[in-house]
Design a protein around this motif. Structure first.
Motif, mmCIF file in Angstrom:
data_model
loop_
_atom_site.group_PDB
_atom_site.id
_atom_site.type_symbol
_atom_site.label_atom_id
_atom_site.label_comp_id
_atom_site.label_asym_id
_atom_site.label_seq_id
_atom_site.Cartn_x
_atom_site.Cartn_y
_atom_site.Cartn_z
ATOM 1 N N LYS A 8 25.220 -3.510 -58.895
ATOM 2 C CA LYS A 8 25.077 -4.964 -58.825
ATOM 3 C C LYS A 8 23.641 -5.411 -59.079
ATOM 4 O O LYS A 8 23.397 -6.577 -59.360
ATOM 5 C CB LYS A 8 25.513 -5.467 -57.453
ATOM 6 N N GLY A 9 22.683 -4.494 -58.909
ATOM 7 C CA GLY A 9 21.278 -4.852 -59.085
ATOM 8 C C GLY A 9 20.765 -5.754 -57.975
ATOM 9 O O GLY A 9 19.946 -6.638 -58.207
ATOM 10 N N SER A 10 21.249 -5.509 -56.752
ATOM 11 C CA SER A 10 20.804 -6.315 -55.624
ATOM 12 C C SER A 10 20.774 -5.478 -54.358
ATOM 13 O O SER A 10 21.361 -4.406 -54.287
ATOM 14 C CB SER A 10 21.731 -7.522 -55.430
ATOM 15 N N GLY A 11 20.054 -5.998 -53.354
ATOM 16 C CA GLY A 11 19.950 -5.297 -52.087
ATOM 17 C C GLY A 11 19.344 -6.188 -51.034
ATOM 18 O O GLY A 11 19.201 -7.401 -51.232
ATOM 19 N N THR A 12 18.965 -5.578 -49.913
ATOM 20 C CA THR A 12 18.308 -6.317 -48.840
ATOM 21 C C THR A 12 17.121 -5.515 -48.319
ATOM 22 O O THR A 12 17.086 -4.287 -48.412
ATOM 23 C CB THR A 12 19.260 -6.617 -47.656
ATOM 24 N N ILE A 13 16.148 -6.245 -47.783
ATOM 25 C CA ILE A 13 14.966 -5.640 -47.181
ATOM 26 C C ILE A 13 14.845 -6.176 -45.759
ATOM 27 O O ILE A 13 15.063 -7.361 -45.507
ATOM 28 C CB ILE A 13 13.695 -5.923 -48.017
ATOM 29 N N LEU A 14 14.517 -5.277 -44.822
ATOM 30 C CA LEU A 14 14.410 -5.622 -43.413
ATOM 31 C C LEU A 14 12.930 -5.846 -43.071
ATOM 32 O O LEU A 14 12.125 -4.921 -43.162
ATOM 33 C CB LEU A 14 14.987 -4.495 -42.559
ATOM 34 N N PRO A 15 12.551 -7.087 -42.712
ATOM 35 C CA PRO A 15 11.143 -7.376 -42.417
ATOM 36 C C PRO A 15 10.607 -6.566 -41.232
ATOM 37 O O PRO A 15 11.304 -6.407 -40.229
ATOM 38 C CB PRO A 15 11.156 -8.872 -42.071
ATOM 39 N N GLU A 16 9.378 -6.057 -41.362
ATOM 40 C CA GLU A 16 8.746 -5.317 -40.261
ATOM 41 C C GLU A 16 8.488 -6.213 -39.066
ATOM 42 O O GLU A 16 8.501 -5.741 -37.938
ATOM 43 C CB GLU A 16 7.427 -4.680 -40.726
ATOM 44 N N GLU A 17 8.232 -7.506 -39.307
ATOM 45 C CA GLU A 17 7.924 -8.403 -38.195
ATOM 46 C C GLU A 17 9.174 -8.885 -37.474
ATOM 47 O O GLU A 17 9.102 -9.683 -36.553
ATOM 48 C CB GLU A 17 7.074 -9.593 -38.654
ATOM 49 N N GLY A 18 10.333 -8.397 -37.902
ATOM 50 C CA GLY A 18 11.583 -8.763 -37.262
ATOM 51 C C GLY A 18 12.309 -9.850 -38.031
ATOM 52 O O GLY A 18 11.799 -10.410 -38.984
ATOM 53 N N GLY A 19 13.502 -10.132 -37.608
ATOM 54 C CA GLY A 19 14.304 -11.145 -38.272
ATOM 55 C C GLY A 19 15.400 -10.511 -39.105
ATOM 56 O O GLY A 19 15.559 -9.286 -39.146
#
Length: 83
Positions: free
Chosen positions: A14-25
């Protein structure tokens, strides 16, 4: 302003993903076109710097993703955060 996070998942089909912020959220979505090194496919748990952009009525997504090397010094990380 640059942020840092780790890739949660990436779907090369799909050419997509997610990233998890280090500062939370919540994890932020991104597209392959948002990667600065489009030739490299991100893998889970790889650390990236990124900026955020608001789309679709205020929802945030990650843009300008740059892979961060394990050997990056604190000074280099600080410069990357400052822009």
């Amino acid at each position: 302003m640059s942020h840092f996070g780790k890739i949660k998942w990436y779907n090369s089909g799909k050419g997509s993903g997610t990233i998890l912020p280090e500062e939370g959220g919540d994890a932020l979505p991104f597209r392959k076109s948002d990667l600065q090194q489009e030739g490299q496919e991100p893998k889970s748990d790889q650390r990236y710097s990124y900026e955020t952009s608001e789309v679709d009525g205020g929802k945030k997504r990650a843009v300008n993703l740059r892979q961060q090397g394990e050997s990056q010094t604190v000074e280099e990380q600080a410069r990357a955060q400052q822009g």
